[in-house]
Every structure is written in structure tokens, then in C-alpha cells.
Design an enzyme around this catalytic site. Structure first.
Site, PDB file in Angstrom:
ATOM      1  N   GLU A 145       0.817  -1.208   0.000  1.00  0.00           N
ATOM      2  CA  GLU A 145       0.000   0.000   0.000  1.00  0.00           C
ATOM      3  C   GLU A 145       0.852   1.259   0.000  1.00  0.00           C
ATOM      4  OE1 GLU A 145      -3.627   0.137   1.934  1.00  0.00           O
ATOM      5  OE2 GLU A 145      -3.998  -2.008   1.800  1.00  0.00           O
ATOM      6  N   HIS A 153      -5.254   2.047   0.483  1.00  0.00           N
ATOM      7  CA  HIS A 153      -4.532   3.051  -0.293  1.00  0.00           C
ATOM      8  C   HIS A 153      -4.302   2.542  -1.704  1.00  0.00           C
ATOM      9  CE1 HIS A 153      -3.592   3.444   3.968  1.00  0.00           C
ATOM     10  NE2 HIS A 153      -3.466   4.737   3.756  1.00  0.00           N
ATOM     11  N   LYS A 186     -10.750   4.535   6.440  1.00  0.00           N
ATOM     12  CA  LYS A 186      -9.897   5.456   5.691  1.00  0.00           C
ATOM     13  C   LYS A 186      -9.657   4.931   4.280  1.00  0.00           C
ATOM     14  CE  LYS A 186      -5.207   7.297   5.388  1.00  0.00           C
ATOM     15  NZ  LYS A 186      -3.815   7.084   5.811  1.00  0.00           N
TER      16      LYS A 186
END
Length: 224
Positions: free
Chosen positions: A53, A112, A139
Site C-alpha cells: 500500500e 490506499h 480510511k
């Protein structure tokens, strides 16, 4: 790792443990203790960003899970939130969620994508999946190709916030095309944004923490 004047610029300090030359539960706990001593009144987010990530930590999912589990056991109360990469799979995420909560620590499930901005519906579904898996905070960071991609990230955030209002969200589009999302995310359901201290950005497009704080404050005042 922490500038002496960092705490006043932030409401939360993220400690990137993947920057340690030797990364073990013991060294990570020592680093977190040093930050806690330097800024005793500021909550701490402990993060180990893997190569999967965009980070430097070369850890497979099992090694990553073992490291974070060991950190929770080694330093209960030594940090306030633990970043857990959602890509390690539901079983490992559940185990880490349990270990963190046992240690009195909240969990940020994170994802991510440094290559692209996924489809809007896929981003919404991913945030909802994190929430449904028990995330204390969900997130998502993506790489936009243009301003339209950044706008879609904000749309997905608003949709997820409407469907799972009980779960705080952190989202951002990285790089220059996504910079605006770091400033205006609060209008779409974002609870926090990330800034850098001393020019040491941990992601593309991350602004200076003090400048970001001032901009977010001004945006909040404008929104009422």
C-alpha cells in the site's frame, strides 16, 4: 521522529513506525513511548505502511498481522489508534480489531490505491465494508488522474457517510489533482485530514500541517 513543536500543530499525531530501521513490536513500542513522552496530551495513531500500500515495510500479511498483534500486547495504552490495512483480509482484520480493542485502542481500517481512483460505487462499497467489519474509523486514499476523479472520491465519501453515519471517515485523493480533497473533505463527511511536519510528507500532495490546519479551520467557519 517528532519535532518539539509538532503537537500544537495537530489534534492527532500519526507515527509512521515503518520508518524504523529495525521494526519489531519492542522497537515500535519504544518509539511510541518516546512520542507519548514528547506530546503527552495528543492522541497517537500508530501506522505500519506496507509495500502493498505504498509504504516501505516489506511484510507479508501474516508477518504484518503478527507485528501489529505483538505491538498491541507490548504497548497497551501506548497509543490511541491503530492503522490496519484492510487488504490483509477479513480474518486478519478481525483478529487485529480484537487485539487492539483488548489493548484499549481504536482501529482505523485503511486502504490506499496509488495507481488509480476506482469507480465511485466501488469506493462507496469499500468504505461501507470497512464500517460493517467493525472499523472505529474507515480510511481510503486514492490517486486521481484529474479533478473529476477527485470529485468522485468526495461523492463516494458523502454516499458512505449517509449510509453509515455512525462510522467516522477519512478520505483523500493524493497528488496535486487531489489536494482540494484534503481541505474540503469535512463538507462531505470526512472527520480528519493529514498534514506533514517539517516538509516530511508521507504521501503525495500532503500539505504542511500548520497550513492545512488553518485552511480546514477557515473552511469549517465558512460552512458554519
Amino acid at each position: 521522529m517528532l519535532a518539539a513543536d509538532a503537537a500544537p500543530a495537530a489534534d492527532l499525531l500519526e507515527v509512521r513506525l515503518d520508518a524504523l530501521a529495525v521494526l519489531t513490536p519492542e522497537t515500535a513500542a519504544q518509539a511510541l513511548s518516546a512520542v507519548r513522552n514528547a506530546a503527552p496530551d495528543t492522541p497517537i495513531l500508530a501506522t505500519v505502511r506496507t509495500a502493498r500500500e505504498g509504504g516501505p515495510a516489506d511484510l507479508d500479511p501474516d508477518a504484518y498481522t503478527a507485528l501489529l498483534t505483538g505491538l498491541c500486547e507490548q504497548a497497551p495504552g501506548g497509543f490511541d489508534l491503530l492503522d490496519v490495512e484492510f487488504s490483509v483480509g477479513m480474518q486478519r482484520c478481525a483478529a487485529l480489531l480484537a487485539a487492539a480493542h483488548k489493548a484499549g485502542t481504536a482501529v482505523v481500517f485503511s486502504c490506499h490505491d496509488f495507481a488509480k481512483t476506482p469507480a465511485t460505487g466501488a469506493m462507496t462499497d469499500l468504505l461501507i465494508s470497512m464500517a460493517d467489519a467493525g472499523a472505529d474509523v474507515a480510511k481510503l486514499a486514492v490517486m486521481p488522474g484529474d479533478a473529476a476523479d477527485a470529485a468522485r472520491l468526495l461523492q463516494a465519501t458523502a454516499q458512505a457517510a449517509a449510509r453509515r453515519p455512525e462510522t467516522p471517515l477519512i478520505t483523500m485523493a493524493m497528488g496535486p489533482a487531489g489536494a482540494v480533497t484534503r481541505l474540503c473533505g469535512g463538507a462531505f463527511g470526512v472527520c480528519a485530514s493529514f498534514g506533514a511536519m517539517g516538509g516530511a510528507a508521507s504521501a503525495p500532495g500532503q500539505p504542511d500541517a500548520r497550513e492545512l490546519r488553518a485552511a480546514v479551520k477557515a473552511m469549517g467557519q465558512a460552512l458554519g
